[in-house]
Structure formats: C-alpha cells, structure tokens
Design a protein around this motif. Structure first.
Motif, PDB file in Angstrom:
ATOM      1  N   GLU A 205     -28.305 -36.476 -24.652  1.00  0.00           N
ATOM      2  CA  GLU A 205     -26.918 -35.872 -24.684  1.00  0.00           C
ATOM      3  C   GLU A 205     -26.738 -34.518 -24.936  1.00  0.00           C
ATOM      4  O   GLU A 205     -27.149 -34.162 -26.035  1.00  0.00           O
ATOM      5  CB  GLU A 205     -26.187 -36.920 -25.262  1.00  0.00           C
ATOM      6  N   LEU A 218     -19.646 -26.370 -17.363  1.00  0.00           N
ATOM      7  CA  LEU A 218     -20.345 -27.425 -17.267  1.00  0.00           C
ATOM      8  C   LEU A 218     -21.241 -27.424 -15.953  1.00  0.00           C
ATOM      9  O   LEU A 218     -22.364 -27.700 -15.990  1.00  0.00           O
ATOM     10  CB  LEU A 218     -19.584 -28.738 -17.099  1.00  0.00           C
ATOM     11  N   LEU A 222     -25.344 -27.395 -16.024  1.00  0.00           N
ATOM     12  CA  LEU A 222     -26.104 -28.401 -15.377  1.00  0.00           C
ATOM     13  C   LEU A 222     -27.175 -27.778 -14.185  1.00  0.00           C
ATOM     14  O   LEU A 222     -28.193 -28.209 -13.646  1.00  0.00           O
ATOM     15  CB  LEU A 222     -25.556 -29.401 -14.864  1.00  0.00           C
ATOM     16  N   THR A 246     -14.569 -39.099 -21.817  1.00  0.00           N
ATOM     17  CA  THR A 246     -14.637 -37.591 -20.887  1.00  0.00           C
ATOM     18  C   THR A 246     -13.362 -37.636 -19.961  1.00  0.00           C
ATOM     19  O   THR A 246     -13.253 -38.727 -19.430  1.00  0.00           O
ATOM     20  CB  THR A 246     -15.829 -37.213 -20.323  1.00  0.00           C
ATOM     21  N   SER A 249     -14.203 -37.015 -15.331  1.00  0.00           N
ATOM     22  CA  SER A 249     -15.584 -37.554 -15.673  1.00  0.00           C
ATOM     23  C   SER A 249     -16.437 -37.322 -14.233  1.00  0.00           C
ATOM     24  O   SER A 249     -15.702 -37.422 -13.229  1.00  0.00           O
ATOM     25  CB  SER A 249     -15.639 -38.948 -16.142  1.00  0.00           C
ATOM     26  N   GLU A 251     -20.315 -38.146 -12.191  1.00  0.00           N
ATOM     27  CA  GLU A 251     -21.681 -38.417 -12.004  1.00  0.00           C
ATOM     28  C   GLU A 251     -22.510 -37.309 -11.309  1.00  0.00           C
ATOM     29  O   GLU A 251     -21.775 -36.629 -10.438  1.00  0.00           O
ATOM     30  CB  GLU A 251     -21.969 -39.689 -11.228  1.00  0.00           C
ATOM     31  N   VAL A 252     -23.692 -36.809 -11.755  1.00  0.00           N
ATOM     32  CA  VAL A 252     -24.449 -35.661 -11.347  1.00  0.00           C
ATOM     33  C   VAL A 252     -25.506 -36.173 -10.596  1.00  0.00           C
ATOM     34  O   VAL A 252     -26.169 -37.015 -11.047  1.00  0.00           O
ATOM     35  CB  VAL A 252     -24.664 -34.762 -12.394  1.00  0.00           C
ATOM     36  N   LEU A 276     -27.546 -37.968 -13.841  1.00  0.00           N
ATOM     37  CA  LEU A 276     -26.797 -37.925 -15.317  1.00  0.00           C
ATOM     38  C   LEU A 276     -25.267 -38.097 -15.260  1.00  0.00           C
ATOM     39  O   LEU A 276     -24.858 -38.012 -13.974  1.00  0.00           O
ATOM     40  CB  LEU A 276     -27.137 -36.763 -16.261  1.00  0.00           C
ATOM     41  N   SER A 278     -21.394 -37.061 -16.711  1.00  0.00           N
ATOM     42  CA  SER A 278     -21.183 -35.656 -17.457  1.00  0.00           C
ATOM     43  C   SER A 278     -19.335 -35.835 -17.350  1.00  0.00           C
ATOM     44  O   SER A 278     -18.664 -36.638 -16.864  1.00  0.00           O
ATOM     45  CB  SER A 278     -21.567 -34.404 -16.934  1.00  0.00           C
ATOM     46  N   PHE A 301     -22.614 -34.408 -21.720  1.00  0.00           N
ATOM     47  CA  PHE A 301     -23.311 -34.941 -20.419  1.00  0.00           C
ATOM     48  C   PHE A 301     -24.481 -35.823 -21.268  1.00  0.00           C
ATOM     49  O   PHE A 301     -24.757 -35.641 -22.392  1.00  0.00           O
ATOM     50  CB  PHE A 301     -23.912 -33.760 -19.632  1.00  0.00           C
TER      51      PHE A 301
END
Length: 332
Positions: A205, A218, A222, A246, A249, A251-252, A276, A278, A301
């Motif tokens: 993380e 961010l 990433l 977070t 928020s 998802e990546v 991940l 984040s 993340f």
C-alpha cells in the motif's frame, strides 16, 4: 621331492597367483576337481603307511586353507564391486543455489519503482488492534470486513491484520506531513483456498499526505508506476468505487500487457486488467491521526502482490506459489 615339499610349493604358488589370476581360474587350478590339491591326494598311495596319517592331515589342512582363501577373495571382489569408485580428478558438484521466490521478486520490483519516486518503505506488526485495523480507517462496527468471516481475531482487541493499512495509520500518527511511504507486508483473511484466494497473501500500500495533494497527483504516480512495470505504452483507467477510508475512491485498471489491450483470456477480452484500489484519504482518517485536514490532503492506494505476479508470469492458480514444488519455482 617329498609330499610335504610339494604341499609347500602349491601353497606358495597359490599366494603368487591369487592377485593375478581370475577368481574362477584360481579355484579350478588349485581346489577344483582336477586341481593341484586333488593331484596331491593322488600321491598319498606312494607314502609309507606309517606316514600316511600325518600326510593326509596335512593335505586336508591345505585343502581347507585354500578353499577359505578363495572364499575370502570372492567376498572382497563382491564388496569392491558394490562400492562405487571415486575419481578424485573429477570436479566437485556445485551446490544448488537458492532463488528469490517469484512473489518476492515482484515485491522487490514494485518497491524499487516507488523508491525511485521518493517513497520510503515502512513496516508494521502483523498482530494488530481493532483500533488500527478498523476504527482509525473509518470502518464502522457494522461493516462486513469486521465480521469473523473476514478477519482472524485472536483475543479482543487483538487480531491478525487483514490489510497493511494499519501501517499507514501508525506512520501518520508518528510523522508530520509531508509523508510519502509504501507499506509492504503479509496480510491474513479467512478465505477458503482456491485458484484466486489464499488465507495469507501479500499487499503493498502507498500513501502521500501533504499540502495541496490532489487526485491528479494520484493519477500521475500510478501512471508512472504502470509504465515502469509494464512498459511505456501501458495506459491506466479509473473506475468509481467505495472504500471507507478514502473519498473519492476508485478501482484502477491497466491496459492488458499480455495482448496489448486487444483482448485475451487474461483480460477476459476487455483489454483491461484490474490491479489496485485507490482514493483520496478521508478527512476523518487524517484528523484521527492528528493531521490537520484543513491544511493537508492525501491519497492512498493498495495492490495485491500475488495478483500482479500471476498476471506478470501467466500463473493461473495462486496456490502454486505456496506448494514449494522445485519444478515450478525453478522457472523463475
């Protein structure tokens, strides 16, 4: 020549030839049906009657002696044949060297990428408190993650950490902004082992806290991470999601590095692979750690190392990493 002289001669000849003649030939020549000892017995009839008794005993002793010697030689040859010969001129066998486990090879690679971006690596205990594992992360009492089906409890308030986020909490309590850290480590959840789940796995993380940190930062971090891991043509996308710690928020996903985003079984034909979760650190989390949420913002993340390793090496079953089969591990 007397019989006694001939006996001594036969004994001497036997000793001379014992180390040179093949064993079967030696046996036939001296103690066989037509051997030297049998010929000596044939000479007894010429010995005077008064001496026959002593001569017979001497011949019997010779026969027993030579038969014993043949038996000894036979056993020694069998023993020598069973013992492997050592060629001292051959080079020694090099010991097999250990290898870095594929999980930790990926772990090292991920850490190196973020360390180049200025992140510090921090660690924390695997036995945690509910305060650090849940409450400080804005996870309410009625959240499903706090149920016994999702967390290994020891004795309240202690548990085995279910993510490495408690390390971020400890870091924010101990340090003042600006903070830039990654927290790798083992985590534990009571999942039934199958191709995609394990009760013990690894997470890394990341956290940045400081004045003026935005969602754009961010995205930039990433994006650099994805390109460093999978190549300069890798793209990322963010999908809205929800995490208690977070807000907002996301998802990546990364463009599939197996097929070049064209569609394959790994990405299920979509061209994208989820890697991940984040988001921007919730103001309540910052305030709970003693950080002024009016002056500071941050993002966090987290990723599963096993999932990235499976995607990186094309391993379809997470259990292969923990079975310790040399044939599997030697591939890496």
């Amino acid at each position: 020549m007397s019989l006694s002289d001939k006996i001594r001669e036969v004994r001497a000849n036997f000793e001379k030839e014992a180390g040179t003649l093949p064993l079967e030939q030696l046996r036939n020549r001296y103690v066989g049906r037509d051997g030297a000892v049998r010929e000596l017995f044939g000479l007894l009839k010429a010995v005077p009657p008064a001496e026959k008794g002593a001569a017979g005993q001497e011949l019997n002793a010779l026969k027993a002696e030579l038969e014993g010697r043949v038996e000894e030689l036979s056993k020694s040859k069998v023993s020598a044949a069973a013992t492997p010969k050592v060629d001292l001129s051959l080079p020694g066998r090099a010991p097999e060297l250990g290898r870095r486990h594929p999980i930790y090879k990926t772990w090292d690679e991920i850490c190196r990428v973020f360390m180049k971006l200025g992140f510090d690596v921090v660690y924390g205990p695997e036995i945690e408190t509910e305060e650090h594992n849940f409450e400080a992360l804005n996870i309410p009492l009625d959240h499903p993650a706090r149920d016994g089906f999702d967390t290994f409890y020891i004795d309240p308030p202690y548990l085995v950490r279910s993510h490495t986020s408690p390390v971020q909490i400890r870091t924010m309590k101990e340090r003042k902004p600006p903070i830039r850290v990654i927290a790798p480590g083992k985590v534990f959840r009571p999942d039934k082992p199958d191709a995609g789940h394990s009760p013990m796995f690894h997470q890394i993380e990341g956290l940045i806290v400081g004045p003026g940190i935005t969602f754009a930062h961010l995205k930039g971090v990433l994006d650099l991470f994805a390109k460093s891991m999978w190549g300069g043509r890798t793209n990322i996308r963010f999908r809205p999601s929800y995490f208690p710690f977070t807000e907002p928020s996301a998802e990546v996903d990364v463009s599939c590095f197996i097929c070049g985003a064209k569609g394959c079984p790994v990405c299920k034909g979509s061209g994208w692979v989820e890697i991940l979760g984040s988001g921007m650190v919730h103001p309540k989390v910052l305030a709970g750690c003693g950080i002024d949420a009016e002056r500071n913002t941050g993002f966090a993340f987290g990723m599963g190392v096993e999932r990235i390793t499976m995607l990186k090496y094309g391993v379809p079953d997470i259990r292969r990493f923990y079975e310790n089969h040399f044939a599997f591990l030697r591939q890496f």
